[in-house]
Structure formats: C-alpha cells, structure tokens
Design a protein around this motif. Structure first.
Motif, PDB file in Angstrom:
ATOM      1  N   GLN A 343      -9.769  14.002 -68.251  1.00 55.84           N
ATOM      2  CA  GLN A 343      -9.930  13.850 -69.699  1.00 55.84           C
ATOM      3  C   GLN A 343      -9.019  12.756 -70.240  1.00 55.84           C
ATOM      4  O   GLN A 343      -9.365  12.095 -71.219  1.00 55.84           O
ATOM      5  N   ILE A 344      -7.867  12.585 -69.621  1.00 56.57           N
ATOM      6  CA  ILE A 344      -6.909  11.590 -70.093  1.00 56.57           C
ATOM      7  C   ILE A 344      -6.802  10.413 -69.129  1.00 56.57           C
ATOM      8  O   ILE A 344      -6.605   9.283 -69.542  1.00 56.57           O
ATOM      9  N   GLY A 345      -6.931  10.651 -67.814  1.00 56.24           N
ATOM     10  CA  GLY A 345      -7.125   9.546 -66.890  1.00 56.24           C
ATOM     11  C   GLY A 345      -5.979   9.128 -66.001  1.00 56.24           C
ATOM     12  O   GLY A 345      -6.159   8.243 -65.163  1.00 56.24           O
ATOM     13  N   THR A 346      -4.789   9.734 -66.143  1.00 57.67           N
ATOM     14  CA  THR A 346      -3.709   9.468 -65.194  1.00 57.67           C
ATOM     15  C   THR A 346      -2.922  10.746 -64.946  1.00 57.67           C
ATOM     16  O   THR A 346      -2.907  11.650 -65.782  1.00 57.67           O
ATOM     17  N   VAL A 347      -2.248  10.793 -63.803  1.00 56.17           N
ATOM     18  CA  VAL A 347      -1.397  11.933 -63.479  1.00 56.17           C
ATOM     19  C   VAL A 347      -0.235  12.014 -64.465  1.00 56.17           C
ATOM     20  O   VAL A 347       0.104  13.092 -64.965  1.00 56.17           O
ATOM     21  N   THR A 348       0.365  10.873 -64.787  1.00 55.50           N
ATOM     22  CA  THR A 348       1.523  10.851 -65.694  1.00 55.50           C
ATOM     23  C   THR A 348       1.180  11.401 -67.073  1.00 55.50           C
ATOM     24  O   THR A 348       1.913  12.238 -67.623  1.00 55.50           O
ATOM     25  N   GLU A 349       0.089  10.956 -67.660  1.00 53.96           N
ATOM     26  CA  GLU A 349      -0.291  11.420 -68.995  1.00 53.96           C
ATOM     27  C   GLU A 349      -0.647  12.901 -68.998  1.00 53.96           C
ATOM     28  O   GLU A 349      -0.403  13.606 -69.979  1.00 53.96           O
ATOM     29  N   THR A 350      -1.214  13.381 -67.903  1.00 59.11           N
ATOM     30  CA  THR A 350      -1.520  14.806 -67.796  1.00 59.11           C
ATOM     31  C   THR A 350      -0.235  15.625 -67.793  1.00 59.11           C
ATOM     32  O   THR A 350      -0.128  16.649 -68.471  1.00 59.11           O
ATOM     33  N   ILE A 351       0.756  15.163 -67.047  1.00 60.81           N
ATOM     34  CA  ILE A 351       2.054  15.840 -67.010  1.00 60.81           C
ATOM     35  C   ILE A 351       2.704  15.803 -68.394  1.00 60.81           C
ATOM     36  O   ILE A 351       3.314  16.787 -68.833  1.00 60.81           O
ATOM     37  N   GLU A 352       2.563  14.709 -69.105  1.00 60.13           N
ATOM     38  CA  GLU A 352       3.128  14.611 -70.457  1.00 60.13           C
ATOM     39  C   GLU A 352       2.470  15.610 -71.404  1.00 60.13           C
ATOM     40  O   GLU A 352       3.141  16.184 -72.274  1.00 60.13           O
ATOM     41  N   ALA A 353       1.167  15.838 -71.249  1.00 59.85           N
ATOM     42  CA  ALA A 353       0.473  16.832 -72.069  1.00 59.85           C
ATOM     43  C   ALA A 353       0.985  18.233 -71.758  1.00 59.85           C
ATOM     44  O   ALA A 353       1.210  19.049 -72.671  1.00 59.85           O
ATOM     45  N   VAL A 354       1.197  18.527 -70.486  1.00 62.78           N
ATOM     46  CA  VAL A 354       1.760  19.825 -70.082  1.00 62.78           C
ATOM     47  C   VAL A 354       3.152  20.006 -70.674  1.00 62.78           C
ATOM     48  O   VAL A 354       3.493  21.068 -71.214  1.00 62.78           O
ATOM     49  N   ARG A 355       3.961  18.957 -70.603  1.00 54.97           N
ATOM     50  CA  ARG A 355       5.325  19.031 -71.136  1.00 54.97           C
ATOM     51  C   ARG A 355       5.314  19.298 -72.637  1.00 54.97           C
ATOM     52  O   ARG A 355       6.119  20.089 -73.150  1.00 54.97           O
TER      53      ARG A 355
END
Length: 423
Positions: A343-355
C-alpha cells in the motif's frame, strides 16, 4: 567491510490470481543472493501507492514489463554500490528517484520488490533470520492468525456484502495450536456447507464463498462451525469482520447499499446502529473498514461507540500512509490500522507507519493482499513488528499456507522463547 549491492534484476511472474507481478533478484558484493515477489490487491484504497501496469494488449493491460524495466535500468543503476544494510537510505533513494507522491513514475511494485529483496539480502549477509534482522533480538511474538473462513464482496462472486469473515484463535496457547483451531473449524464449516447444498468453492483468499441469505447468516454458519468443532465461541475462537465498506458505498461517502443481503440502502448512522445488534449477538472481536474511506465522520462515530469493546481497524482510509494515519490519530477515527507493505511501497515506510501506531497507543494489523505469491516476507515481517495478529488468508491455497508454515518454522526456531497472545 559492509556488503554492497552488486546486482539487481527483475522479471515478470504471475500472482495467485494469474495476474502479472514482479520478482526481484539482488546480489551483494559478498556473494549473498536474495529474491522477493510483490503481492497485488483487488480491494484497494484510492490513496494507495500505484502499481505500474503496462496498459497494453498483453495480459489485458495488466502486464508489468515497464516496472520490470525500471528495476533493471533506472533503479539498478542508482543503487549498485550502496550498502545493503542501510535500508532507509536505499528506500528513500528510490522514493526520491521516483519523485511522485504515489510512486506512479517507477511503480510501487518495482520499488517494493527491490526494497524487500535488499532487506532479505542484508539479513542473509548478517547471518540472521529476517524477523530478527528487522525486529531485533526481542522479536519473539508470533502473531495470532486471523484466518479468512468465508468470503464476500470484492473477493467472491456471491450474495454476501462483507468481504471477509475471519476466525481468531486468541484462546489458543501457541501459534501451532491456534493454527490447528482455525484449520479444524475451516474443515468443519466445509462439511456444514456441503450438507446444506451450499457451495464449497473458495474466493481469492481461500475462504468459502457460499450464497448466504444475509451477512448474519454467514456469521451464524461460522458460530455453528466453531461449536461443532468442539471449541467455545468467544473463548477459544472469535470472529473478525472486514466490511471493505468501499465496495458497498458507491460514492465513498456515508451512504451504503446492502441490497445483496436484504438490508437495502442505509446511512452510516443506521449501519452503526445495526452493528450494535451484531456485537451483542455474536463473538466479534475486530471490525475492519466498517465504513468507507470517505466517511471520516462516520468512522469516528463508530470508534467512539464501539472502540472500547472491539478493535476498529482502518484500511482503505489510511492505506499504510503516515499522512492519513496522523489525521486518523488526531481525529480518533479508529484504534487500529491495517498494515500492508504494497500500500505504501517500501519496507522503511511500512515500519514508520507501525511506529506511528505504537506511539499513539493504537494496534496495527499486518496483512497480505488478495493477489499473493509464495513469498514469505510477510510472516517474518509480522514477527519483527510485534503486532500480535496477522491476516494472510485461509487454510487452503499454497500462497496463503506458505506464510502460516513459515510462522510455524519461526515458532520452532525460537523454541521456548516465543510468545503468543492477542494483546
């Protein structure tokens, strides 16, 4: 010396629906090699990162050769020589290279494939399992499997409005036992459906897709299956629902059409009132996308009314994007967010959403997509993120089972250190 990226390449493969998707290969300077395959959704939010499709005759316009070419040329030329363990740098380099808000130039499918493959390669180079590489030594919590058992909406060709009805084995002592609980109930439901002359064919995510008289009838079938399988509803197993309300709201506003199940047209207030009856009658523990992505006011009303009783999950309304999550947190739109890598397109941005969810005191619900591959990245990622629950389909279809089997492996690897709890 830290391993650098030596080579990146991609090819077009098929996902679980027979549609094209991308597979990316990465090789590091120390000889480490990895591969990652990208999933694709059917029920999508308007603000999701954009999959780049060819729009040409082949595969009915759904080919991904342009995205593949972007990996093989633009992205590869930019990333070769970069340190593989610097995930954030890798991901934000691709974001800047794309230059659009929704990754429409290079394609979120191209970018995510590289992001996942680099993470896998860096983990392998560090001689760590992916879940530990991404989550640290405290990544020991195996998620409760919210298993899709009955499909409707966009994921099935039947008369059920809501998209997913899931089994949640929160009362099991371990992931291994929880998986057994839901698998046994899945097979019990199949016998019940067959005995009543109802279809036992399955939808995109492996759940059964019978023509039920109503959404309530679907829930009652599931409760019966739980009891028949010798489990206790609400104690051993509860139910999670994904309304995917975009599919029943033509204009993505506060008006809904539940004609398939006989409820007819309703406003969000009427749908919220109806929900109370279901929550009183059935062992529902989580509700995803009860209202459409445009109905922010209705979503907040739903959460205010039921948020202390159940987990209210926003999917299409947030699309794993911190911009929309921030708004949702400020407006108390939900108390949980669905998290999908593509949905967002990178591992880093996904982790930022979780955080962001963690910092707000929200829960976060890791999820697959309806168009999946046998890649098990999601299973490791769910353990790394310590979210406590995951949905990745039913007790059939290899692309779903691959994730469950990987979680069984992780639980086995952790031996006595693993944890299993709903909250």
């Amino acid at each position: 010396m830290k391993a650098t990226i030596k080579n990146i390449s991609a090819l077009e493969i098929l996902d679980s629906r027979g549609n094209p998707t991308i597979r990316v290969y990465v090789e590091l300077s120390d000889g480490t090699k990895s591969v990652a395959s990208v999933p694709s959704g059917a029920s999508t939010g308007q603000n999701e990162a954009v999959e780049l499709r060819d729009g040409e005759e082949r595969y009915g316009g759904t080919g991904v050769q342009k995205a593949v070419d972007n990996v093989n040329t633009v992205i590869a030329n930019t990333l070769i020589g970069k340190i593989a363990s610097e995930q954030k740098n890798i991901d934000y380099t691709m974001i800047e290279l794309d230059g659009t808000e929704n990754k429409s130039k290079l394609g979120a499918n191209a970018i995510l494939g590289v992001s996942m493959a680099v993470a896998k390669a860096a983990a392998k180079s560090a001689k760590l399992p992916l879940y530990e590489y991404l989550g640290g030594t405290n990544a020991v919590r195996i998620p409760v499997p919210c298993m899709n058992i009955l499909n409707g909406g966009e994921h099935a060709d039947n008369s059920v409005d809501f998209q997913e009805f899931m089994l949640v084995p929160h009362g099991a002592p371990s992931f291994k036992e929880g998986l057994r609980y839901v698998a046994e109930t899945f097979h019990t439901l199949k016998k019940i459906l067959k005995s009543r002359g109802l279809a036992t064919s399955v939808g995109d995510e492996g759940g059964f897709a019978p023509n039920c008289k109503s959404n309530e009838a679907a829930i009652e079938l599931i409760v019966e299956a739980i009891k028949t399988a010798n489990f206790t509803p609400g104690k051993d197993l509860s139910i999670a629902i994904d309304s995917a309300a975009n599919s029943i709201s033509k204009n993505l506003d506060n008006n809904y059409d539940l004609s398939w199940s006989g409820k007819g047209k309703m406003t969000s207030d009427e749908l919220i009132d109806l929900t109370e009856t279901w929550l009183e009658k059935y062992p529902i523990i989580l509700w995803e996308d009860p209202l459409s992505e445009g109905d922010w006011e209705g979503f907040a009303k739903f959460t205010k009314r039921y948020g202390d009783k159940i987990e209210v999950v926003g999917d299409d309304i947030f699309v794993t994007n911190t911009k929309y999550l921030k708004k949702g947190i400020e407006q108390k739109t939900a108390n949980s967010a669905l998290i999908k890598l593509n949905q967002i397109g990178t591992v880093t941005e996904t982790i930022e959403a979780v955080r962001m969810c963690r910092e707000a005191g929200w829960r976060y619900f890791l999820s697959h997509r309806s168009g999946e591959t046998t890649d098990t990245f999601l299973a490791d990622f769910a353990v790394a993120m310590d979210g406590g629950h995951l949905k990745t389909g039913s007790a059939c279809r290899g692309e779903r089972i691959a994730k469950y089997n990987r979680l069984l492996e992780i639980e086995h690897e952790l031996k006595g250190k693993s944890e299993y709890r709903w909250k």
